[in-house]
Design a protein around this motif. Structure first.
Motif, mmCIF file in Angstrom:
data_model
loop_
_atom_site.group_PDB
_atom_site.id
_atom_site.type_symbol
_atom_site.label_atom_id
_atom_site.label_comp_id
_atom_site.label_asym_id
_atom_site.label_seq_id
_atom_site.Cartn_x
_atom_site.Cartn_y
_atom_site.Cartn_z
ATOM 1 N N ASP B 279 27.618 31.756 63.765
ATOM 2 C CA ASP B 279 28.304 31.508 62.488
ATOM 3 C C ASP B 279 27.838 32.473 61.408
ATOM 4 O O ASP B 279 28.638 32.973 60.624
ATOM 5 N N ARG B 280 26.539 32.754 61.385
ATOM 6 C CA ARG B 280 26.052 33.746 60.418
ATOM 7 C C ARG B 280 26.651 35.119 60.722
ATOM 8 O O ARG B 280 27.075 35.850 59.824
ATOM 9 N N HIS B 281 26.717 35.417 62.008
ATOM 10 C CA HIS B 281 27.195 36.743 62.396
ATOM 11 C C HIS B 281 28.692 36.903 62.105
ATOM 12 O O HIS B 281 29.140 37.968 61.671
ATOM 13 N N ILE B 282 29.458 35.857 62.342
ATOM 14 C CA ILE B 282 30.898 35.938 62.073
ATOM 15 C C ILE B 282 31.148 36.222 60.591
ATOM 16 O O ILE B 282 32.071 36.958 60.241
ATOM 17 N N GLU B 283 30.300 35.691 59.732
ATOM 18 C CA GLU B 283 30.430 35.999 58.300
ATOM 19 C C GLU B 283 30.294 37.499 58.045
ATOM 20 O O GLU B 283 31.032 38.074 57.247
ATOM 21 N N VAL B 284 29.351 38.106 58.732
ATOM 22 C CA VAL B 284 29.151 39.552 58.585
ATOM 23 C C VAL B 284 30.410 40.300 59.033
ATOM 24 O O VAL B 284 30.913 41.188 58.334
ATOM 25 N N ILE B 285 30.915 39.932 60.193
ATOM 26 C CA ILE B 285 32.121 40.598 60.700
ATOM 27 C C ILE B 285 33.276 40.397 59.726
ATOM 28 O O ILE B 285 33.998 41.348 59.390
ATOM 29 N N ARG B 286 33.446 39.169 59.276
ATOM 30 C CA ARG B 286 34.570 38.875 58.375
ATOM 31 C C ARG B 286 34.507 39.755 57.126
ATOM 32 O O ARG B 286 35.519 40.292 56.687
ATOM 33 N N ASN B 287 33.311 39.897 56.571
ATOM 34 C CA ASN B 287 33.205 40.682 55.336
ATOM 35 C C ASN B 287 33.584 42.137 55.568
ATOM 36 O O ASN B 287 34.280 42.742 54.758
ATOM 37 N N VAL B 288 33.133 42.680 56.673
ATOM 38 C CA VAL B 288 33.458 44.079 56.976
ATOM 39 C C VAL B 288 34.948 44.241 57.242
ATOM 40 O O VAL B 288 35.615 45.125 56.682
ATOM 41 N N TYR B 289 35.509 43.378 58.082
ATOM 42 C CA TYR B 289 36.924 43.531 58.458
ATOM 43 C C TYR B 289 37.853 43.187 57.288
ATOM 44 O O TYR B 289 38.916 43.777 57.144
ATOM 45 N N ARG B 290 37.444 42.225 56.470
ATOM 46 C CA ARG B 290 38.281 41.859 55.321
ATOM 47 C C ARG B 290 38.448 43.054 54.390
ATOM 48 O O ARG B 290 39.558 43.365 53.945
ATOM 49 N N ALA B 291 37.335 43.751 54.149
ATOM 50 C CA ALA B 291 37.406 44.920 53.265
ATOM 51 C C ALA B 291 38.316 45.997 53.868
ATOM 52 O O ALA B 291 39.037 46.685 53.146
ATOM 53 N N ARG B 292 38.293 46.102 55.189
ATOM 54 C CA ARG B 292 39.146 47.100 55.839
ATOM 55 C C ARG B 292 40.613 46.688 55.760
ATOM 56 O O ARG B 292 41.493 47.514 55.504
#
Lengths: 393, 393
Positions: B279-292
């Motif tokens: 769950d912590r890691h998915i937050e990281v992915i979401r932030n990166v992909y959301r910005a993209r």
């Protein structure tokens, strides 16, 4: 006695109090754990991007190149381009079934043959034509008769499946003369041979015989190799060497089936093998398994009643025994389990339903002491079955 | 424009000077390499026997239990017994094709649909019935019409294949109402739904919608999940949740196909996820992909000519664009490549051969800056094609 019966036996024989000669597993004590630990560490420190990403369906190129070089030493000159990595040989068998078989087609197999191959092919609904074996392996005269008949008839034979080295289940090895002949027949009749060679490296005496593929001048032979028996089966890494058109079809099928074999295990395996480790390691495995084979074969000689024919394999993981005709191995198994010993009755390895009086004994994953004890118990069980069957006087 | 054309584009677009929006890859920079390095170290130090040996065809039990618990949070109550591990969802698609399809059977798919699913099913020779989509995903009225017609006719529809969340290729999400309706239709017509959900966790705004399977009361829905997008695709780990009879058949087919999924990656993955890391890691992915996603969507708004319809996905990895009718995306691609930008023309995602004026744009594996530049170039290319097509005055 199909694959699911076999699984039942294996499940039952998994209990710690049972000495199981039923399995077909390599021994964990000869698996290179430290080497893999260091290799994964290296891979994930230095090549993580590649290790965690999708990879090519063909396999990791340096590993393919390593395999190609090794194949060269087995009389199979090829390059990385001629090698494809699969999820263990089992996936190759499945993909070959998919590519080569339609319902009603014929696959020629040794009798008995490897049950995993039957499992892989049977979903494609082939029929099986069986070739009898003797101590020199598949009887190639009988094979030719089948091929000749098929050519005059429906032409439904799609390939010949063979395990030439220390065959599972019999431990038998196809003689050099017959290998030449098999390759010639494949060429004459234009029928591919699937040369499945999981145990070839596990030779405990004598010299390597040439691969069938080494006599293949026209790309008729499809060679299957695996890391499962020389390193570890848990990474599911096998390989295929075949003609380019077939490999291209295989790669398409592989893509459809699961895109690619897991990346990190391929890179780690390359790291384990690249410096010559494999040859040193195979020596270790050979020494352990040879002692186990010797223990089992000697104990069989000592304890099995006269009239039982058993093999003395020059390598691999299995001994095969044929009891006198009326002795039924499934009945034997019930009695053996009461005495805490398990094995696999041989009938399931026979596509023609014969072999009720046969059994397969695994020695790779059992200590010599336990093998000796198990052979003593099995000898007693056979004798008991014979006594029951003997006419009362 | 089939899978092999797609591969050609991907190969070409692999060159470093090309900004490729053609791929479908997660970004390596958000893959948990250190966690996997530590996990493999732990596995090979403490559980090496299991990690290197053959494993159960069903998958590693603790990993199945972890998945089962997570499924519970998505409205799919189940236990480890109800989860099977496969070599990525792609293997599940293949095995389902094998189990459910005979030549001439019908699979209902969204139009456009995921090309990997077509690759997996097509070897089993089905026909495809396509359901049009709008911004709420598959149009369920049209779906019902197909099902009703099939029931009155040949009854050849074997299953419905859907990606309800941030679909590949369109990025569209099936509305909650339609999910309910889809599950009802599956039940009414007795037709299974394959709910393929690789991107469900990658939601960048709004709340999760309930899974189709959460409305499934009769075991009609087969749910496919994967670790490829939340951890890493390189270990080829996906899962299937379905009714017990189907899972048992799937496991038989898996055994025939490759025995089992590699052991060590399953154990290592369990080690990575067990403590709540995901769950912590998915937050990281979401932030990166959301910005993209934001960068791409904004740049499209700025640079694409009027008349181009594009999606603004709430998650996933893809934006979809439909150009005015006469603009051909393959012609566009030739022009875009001259300016070092690649994408995938959409026609290959359409089993009915339509979609010549569509394209798929990946944003997960491209930096915001490059995405903005690529959108500017693509906007210019579209305008140029429109200019060429405009009647001269």
């Amino acid at each position: 006695m199909g694959p699911s019966d076999l699984r039942e036996i294996l499940k039952y024989s998994d209990k710690p109090e049972i000495t199981s000669l039923a399995g077909g597993l390599p021994a964990p004590e000869v698996m290179p754990m430290d080497e893999y630990r260091r290799a994964f560490e290296w891979v994930l420190e230095t090549d993580g991007d590649r290790a965690l990403q999708y990879g090519p369906a063909e396999g990791y190129e340096p590993l393919r190149a390593w395999v190609a070089e090794r194949m060269g030493h087995r009389g199979i000159p090829c390059t990385a381009e001629g090698v494809r990595i699969v999820n263990g040989s089992q996936q190759a068998l499945d993909l070959l079934g998919r590519l080569l078989l339609n319902p009603g087609d014929v696959v020629i197999v040794e009798n008995p043959t490897y049950i995993g191959a039957l499992q892989a092919f049977t979903p494609y609904q082939p029929r099986y034509a069986v070739v009898p074996m003797d101590d020199d392996g598949m009887q190639v005269d009988a094979l030719e008769a089948i091929l000749a008949q098929d050519r005059q008839g429906a032409g439904r034979v799609k390939f010949i499946y063979a395990q030439p080295n220390f065959q599972n289940p019999t431990g038998r090895t196809l003689s050099a003369e017959r290998r030449v002949r098999l390759a010639q027949l494949a060429s004459t009749y234009g029928v591919p041979v699937v040369e499945d060679d999981p145990y070839g490296e596990l030779r405990y005496e004598g010299a390597h015989l040439p691969t069938i593929k080494s006599f293949d001048t026209e790309g008729n032979v499809i060679y299957l190799g695996t890391f499962s028996k020389i390193l570890a089966p848990g990474f599911r890494l096998g390989w295929v060497v075949a003609s380019k058109p077939l490999l291209d079809m295989l790669t398409e099928a592989k893509r459809a089936a699961d895109f690619n074999t897991a990346s990190a295990p391929q890179i780690a395996t390359y790291k384990v093998v690249e410096d010559g480790f494999v040859d040193r390691h195979i020596e270790v495995i050979r020494n352990v398994y040879r002692a186990r084979r010797d223990a089992l074969v000697e104990a069989i000689g000592e304890h099995f009643p006269l009239g039982v024919a058993s093999t003395r394999p020059h390598g691999g993981m299995f001994v095969w025994a044929e009891m006198p005709g009326p002795v039924n191995a499934r009945e034997m198994l019930m009695e053996a389990l009461e005495q805490q010993v398990a094995f696999v009755p041989g009938v399931g390895f026979h596509p023609d339903g014969t072999g009720a009086n046969t059994m397969r004994l695994n020695f790779s994953n059992v200590t010599p002491e336990k093998l000796r004890n198990a052979a003593r118990i099995l000898g007693g069980v056979i004798q008991h079955r014979l006594d029951l069957l003997a006419p009362t006087v």
